[in-house]
Design an enzyme around this catalytic site. Structure first.
Site, PDB file in Angstrom:
ATOM      1  N   CYS A 197     -16.322  40.423 -18.778  1.00 40.24           N
ATOM      2  CA  CYS A 197     -15.678  41.748 -17.848  1.00 40.24           C
ATOM      3  C   CYS A 197     -16.511  43.138 -17.915  1.00 40.24           C
ATOM      4  CB  CYS A 197     -14.337  41.897 -18.258  1.00 40.24           C
ATOM      5  SG  CYS A 197     -12.961  40.805 -17.907  1.00 40.24           S
TER       6      CYS A 197
HETATM    7  C1  UDX Z   1     -11.486  35.705 -13.430  1.00 40.42           C
HETATM    8  C2  UDX Z   1     -12.541  36.589 -13.097  1.00 40.42           C
HETATM    9  O1  UDX Z   1     -13.689  36.219 -13.151  1.00 40.42           O
HETATM   10  C3  UDX Z   1     -12.201  37.939 -13.388  1.00 40.42           C
HETATM   11  O2  UDX Z   1     -13.296  38.773 -12.721  1.00 40.42           O
HETATM   12  C4  UDX Z   1     -10.981  38.639 -13.141  1.00 40.42           C
HETATM   13  O3  UDX Z   1     -11.106  39.642 -13.864  1.00 40.42           O
HETATM   14  C5  UDX Z   1      -9.942  37.485 -13.707  1.00 40.42           C
HETATM   15  O4  UDX Z   1     -10.284  36.087 -13.190  1.00 40.42           O
HETATM   16  P1  UDX Z   1     -11.406  34.237 -15.577  1.00 40.42           P
HETATM   17  O5  UDX Z   1      -9.934  33.888 -15.572  1.00 40.42           O
HETATM   18  O6  UDX Z   1     -12.172  34.419 -16.846  1.00 40.42           O
HETATM   19  O7  UDX Z   1     -11.817  35.617 -14.805  1.00 40.42           O
HETATM   20  O8  UDX Z   1     -12.306  33.229 -14.276  1.00 40.42           O
HETATM   21  P2  UDX Z   1     -12.587  31.615 -14.678  1.00 40.42           P
HETATM   22  O9  UDX Z   1     -12.673  31.367 -16.091  1.00 40.42           O
HETATM   23  O10 UDX Z   1     -13.886  31.655 -13.717  1.00 40.42           O
HETATM   24  O11 UDX Z   1     -11.559  30.854 -13.973  1.00 40.42           O
HETATM   25  C6  UDX Z   1     -11.379  30.485 -12.572  1.00 40.42           C
HETATM   26  C7  UDX Z   1     -10.535  29.631 -12.251  1.00 40.42           C
HETATM   27  O12 UDX Z   1     -10.144  29.388 -10.966  1.00 40.42           O
HETATM   28  C8  UDX Z   1     -11.251  28.183 -12.645  1.00 40.42           C
HETATM   29  O13 UDX Z   1     -10.319  27.328 -13.502  1.00 40.42           O
HETATM   30  C9  UDX Z   1     -11.587  27.594 -11.463  1.00 40.42           C
HETATM   31  O14 UDX Z   1     -11.411  26.079 -11.322  1.00 40.42           O
HETATM   32  C10 UDX Z   1     -10.401  28.157 -10.438  1.00 40.42           C
HETATM   33  N1  UDX Z   1     -10.666  28.024  -9.013  1.00 40.42           N
HETATM   34  C11 UDX Z   1     -11.951  28.653  -8.437  1.00 40.42           C
HETATM   35  C12 UDX Z   1      -9.685  27.320  -8.356  1.00 40.42           C
HETATM   36  O15 UDX Z   1      -8.906  27.149  -8.501  1.00 40.42           O
HETATM   37  N2  UDX Z   1      -9.997  27.493  -6.756  1.00 40.42           N
HETATM   38  C13 UDX Z   1     -11.141  27.983  -6.183  1.00 40.42           C
HETATM   39  O16 UDX Z   1     -11.473  27.879  -4.890  1.00 40.42           O
HETATM   40  C14 UDX Z   1     -12.164  28.617  -7.292  1.00 40.42           C
HETATM   41  C1  UDX Z   2     -12.210  43.801 -21.552  1.00 40.89           C
HETATM   42  C2  UDX Z   2     -11.030  44.949 -21.581  1.00 40.89           C
HETATM   43  O1  UDX Z   2     -10.655  45.334 -22.752  1.00 40.89           O
HETATM   44  C3  UDX Z   2      -9.701  44.445 -20.937  1.00 40.89           C
HETATM   45  O2  UDX Z   2      -8.886  45.560 -20.745  1.00 40.89           O
HETATM   46  C4  UDX Z   2     -10.059  43.813 -19.510  1.00 40.89           C
HETATM   47  O3  UDX Z   2      -9.196  43.361 -19.074  1.00 40.89           O
HETATM   48  C5  UDX Z   2     -11.116  43.003 -19.739  1.00 40.89           C
HETATM   49  O4  UDX Z   2     -12.259  43.387 -20.295  1.00 40.89           O
HETATM   50  P1  UDX Z   2     -12.586  41.950 -23.453  1.00 40.89           P
HETATM   51  O5  UDX Z   2     -13.776  41.588 -22.423  1.00 40.89           O
HETATM   52  O6  UDX Z   2     -11.944  40.651 -23.516  1.00 40.89           O
HETATM   53  O7  UDX Z   2     -11.524  42.888 -22.423  1.00 40.89           O
HETATM   54  O8  UDX Z   2     -13.029  42.394 -24.710  1.00 40.89           O
HETATM   55  P2  UDX Z   2     -13.026  43.767 -25.392  1.00 40.89           P
HETATM   56  O9  UDX Z   2     -12.061  43.608 -26.818  1.00 40.89           O
HETATM   57  O10 UDX Z   2     -12.770  44.925 -24.498  1.00 40.89           O
HETATM   58  O11 UDX Z   2     -14.642  43.902 -25.892  1.00 40.89           O
HETATM   59  C6  UDX Z   2     -15.500  44.032 -25.089  1.00 40.89           C
HETATM   60  C7  UDX Z   2     -16.922  43.950 -26.012  1.00 40.89           C
HETATM   61  O12 UDX Z   2     -17.019  45.250 -26.426  1.00 40.89           O
HETATM   62  C8  UDX Z   2     -17.051  43.021 -26.920  1.00 40.89           C
HETATM   63  O13 UDX Z   2     -18.302  42.546 -27.112  1.00 40.89           O
HETATM   64  C9  UDX Z   2     -16.809  43.903 -28.294  1.00 40.89           C
HETATM   65  O14 UDX Z   2     -17.585  43.280 -29.228  1.00 40.89           O
HETATM   66  C10 UDX Z   2     -17.384  45.248 -27.672  1.00 40.89           C
HETATM   67  N1  UDX Z   2     -16.807  46.524 -28.469  1.00 40.89           N
HETATM   68  C11 UDX Z   2     -15.329  46.847 -28.402  1.00 40.89           C
HETATM   69  C12 UDX Z   2     -17.747  47.268 -29.242  1.00 40.89           C
HETATM   70  O15 UDX Z   2     -19.050  47.091 -29.204  1.00 40.89           O
HETATM   71  N2  UDX Z   2     -17.034  48.487 -29.839  1.00 40.89           N
HETATM   72  C13 UDX Z   2     -15.725  48.755 -29.836  1.00 40.89           C
HETATM   73  O16 UDX Z   2     -15.742  49.692 -30.211  1.00 40.89           O
HETATM   74  C14 UDX Z   2     -15.068  47.765 -29.081  1.00 40.89           C
END
Ligand code: UDX
Ligand code: UDX
Length: 421
Positions: free
Chosen positions: A265
């Site tokens: 993200c």
């Molecule tokens: C996704 C986005 O990447 C992120 O930006 C957003 O915040 C939340 O949703 P993530 O859930 O991690 O994050 O995505 P990903 O792990 O890529 O999963 C997407 C799923 O959609 C996969 O399982 C893929 O097979 C499925 N998919 C994709 C469909 O079923 N139909 C499609 O046409 C394309």
């Molecule tokens: C993030 C947001 O927190 C979440 O709200 C959004 O929906 C998706 O993106 P995530 O990517 O799962 O979630 O991880 P997060 O726990 O936010 O950590 C992000 C990165 O920042 C990690 O690599 C973590 O190690 C780093 N981090 C976090 C720091 O280096 N310092 C901090 O104080 C907090």
């Protein structure tokens, strides 16, 4: 109780589906990856997340099922959530291919449907996507006008490692929508959630997601830059961030200095906002720097190590491969650039991670992996701590040279160096 269809069962889609089923709704999860569909129907989580297995044991088959038949799912449900991937292109642009193809498929089903149906965008999409991309595809391929069906932008805010907990107890529920009828349906969707509901327009909801993630990423790059100054002055950055965080306007959260941010993200969302800004002719000086500081942090760590020891031919134990503790996800993990630089220095690497080794073996098949953290320590001369796994916090490092990039150790070993503390 409503009937909800969730399209895309990645981190966001699967957690959203299981979460709504736990809250009492009837859920069908749709994915074009048949293997994932089968795993879900067999109560096997395709991703590692705390509490997910127990939750799936509770709801799969009783409240939740999975399938690849998107058309039937839309016809049989009241609300459809779009949770497909929105990866970043090389230039940092948000790739909407999956969102566009799924929007079209939903529209074809809406064409056959009499009842009012709400489409909800939950994938992270750049501002104006819901209004300018999704809506025209829905209207253009269903022959219906907005109002005859509903549309909502409802960004997710879940953190990996705490995904189910964050979904069930969010700080707020952001709902970008236009019509009262849609508002009524979305209030029903979230009726069993005690969190505040924040209503706004489509684009505001999209921007709230990007601005939130970008500000959290900015806090991390800020404390890392301050941390690098502290290091030169022999000041402990964590004592500084504690004092700074007592100011209510700042809060203590996301001020943990270290190797920088990774994951699916923050890097992607900050890059997408930068590319959107450039597209609109807006200079993104601050966001550019947030990424630059983050890119530089692994090099700052390597320079610190090289200022203290040789690396060529040395046995280096790497503890932590996931982008953060509690997940098997290595997307944009800061461990990746560190391992690349260690290989350039011709160090002999032995790596360990409680959950992410299988994923990292695809990235670095050429390095060795250890079964345990203690084995990594015992077989190495130098130890690097790269991910904040709790299980690393009370290891016995004996007299090994330890370089820590996450400050998670309860007791500092004799030969110890912190990145910026
Ligand atoms: C996704 C986005 O990447 C992120 O930006 C957003 O915040 C939340 O949703 P993530 O859930 O991690 O994050 O995505 P990903 O792990 O890529 O999963 C997407 C799923 O959609 C996969 O399982 C893929 O097979 C499925 N998919 C994709 C469909 O079923 N139909 C499609 O046409 C394309
Ligand atoms: C993030 C947001 O927190 C979440 O709200 C959004 O929906 C998706 O993106 P995530 O990517 O799962 O979630 O991880 P997060 O726990 O936010 O950590 C992000 C990165 O920042 C990690 O690599 C973590 O190690 C780093 N981090 C976090 C720091 O280096 N310092 C901090 O104080 C907090």
């Amino acid at each position: 109780m409503l009937k909800i269809s969730v399209i895309g069962t990645g981190y966001v889609g699967l957690i959203t589906g299981v979460g709504f089923a736990l809250k009492g709704h009837e859920v069908v999860c749709i994915d074009n990856n048949k293997e994932k569909v089968e795993m879900i129907n067999n109560k096997q989580p395709p991703i590692f997340e705390e509490g997910l297995q127990e939750a799936m044991n509770k709801v799969v088959l009783s409240k939740l099922s999975a399938s690849s038949d998107l058309r039937k799912a839309v016809l049989d449900s009241d609300v459809s959530f779009i949770c497909v991937g929105t990866p970043c292109s090389e230039e940092g642009k948000c790739d909407l291919t999956a969102v566009e193809s799924v929007s079209k498929e939903i529209a074809f089903a809406l064409k056959e449907k009499k009842a009012f149906h709400v489409v909800v965008v939950k994938s992270t999409v750049v501002p104006s996507t819901t209004e300018k991309v999704v809506l025209p595809l829905l209207e253009g391929n269903s022959g219906k006008k907005l109002g005859e069906f509903g549309l909502c932008m409802n960004p997710e805010t879940l953190r990996e490692g705490f995904a189910l907990q964050d979904f069930l107890n969010p700080d707020r529920v952001i709902l970008g929508l236009k019509h009262d009828e849609t508002k009524k349906v979305m209030e029903k969707v979230y009726e069993n959630f005690s969190s505040p509901k924040f209503f706004c327009g489509f684009s505001e909801a999209e921007m709230i997601k990007y601005a939130s993630n970008s500000l959290l990423a900015t806090k991390i790059s800020f404390i890392n830059e301050v941390g690098n100054i502290c290091k030169k002055l022999g000041i402990d950055t964590y004592t500084v961030s504690k004092g700074v965080g007592l100011d209510k306007r700042i809060s203590p959260f996301f001020l943990n200095a270290g190797l920088g941010f990774g994951g699916s993200c923050f890097p992607k969302d900050v890059s997408a906002l930068i590319s959107k800004g450039k597209e609109l002719g807006v200079k993104t000086l601050l966001l550019d720097s947030v990424m630059e500081v983050n890119e530089l942090q692994p090099k700052v760590f390597l320079d610190l190590i090289k200022s203290k020891t040789e690396l060529k031919g040395k046995k280096v134990g790497v503890l932590g491969l996931a982008f953060k503790g509690g997940t098997d996800d290595i997307r944009e993990s800061r461990s990746i650039p560190v391992i690349k630089m260690l290989l350039d220095e011709q160090a002999v690497i032995l790596a360990h991670d409680p959950k992410a080794e299988e994923n990292m073996k695809k990235e670095f098949p050429e390095i060795s992996y250890a079964d345990s953290a203690q084995q990594t320590i015992d077989s190495s001369e130098i130890i690097l701590i790269l991910t904040d796994w709790n299980e690393f916090s009370s290891l016995d490092f004996k007299d090994k040279l330890v370089f820590d990039a996450r400050n998670i150790l309860k007791n500092k070993p004799v030969n110890y160096e912190g990145l910026s503390w």
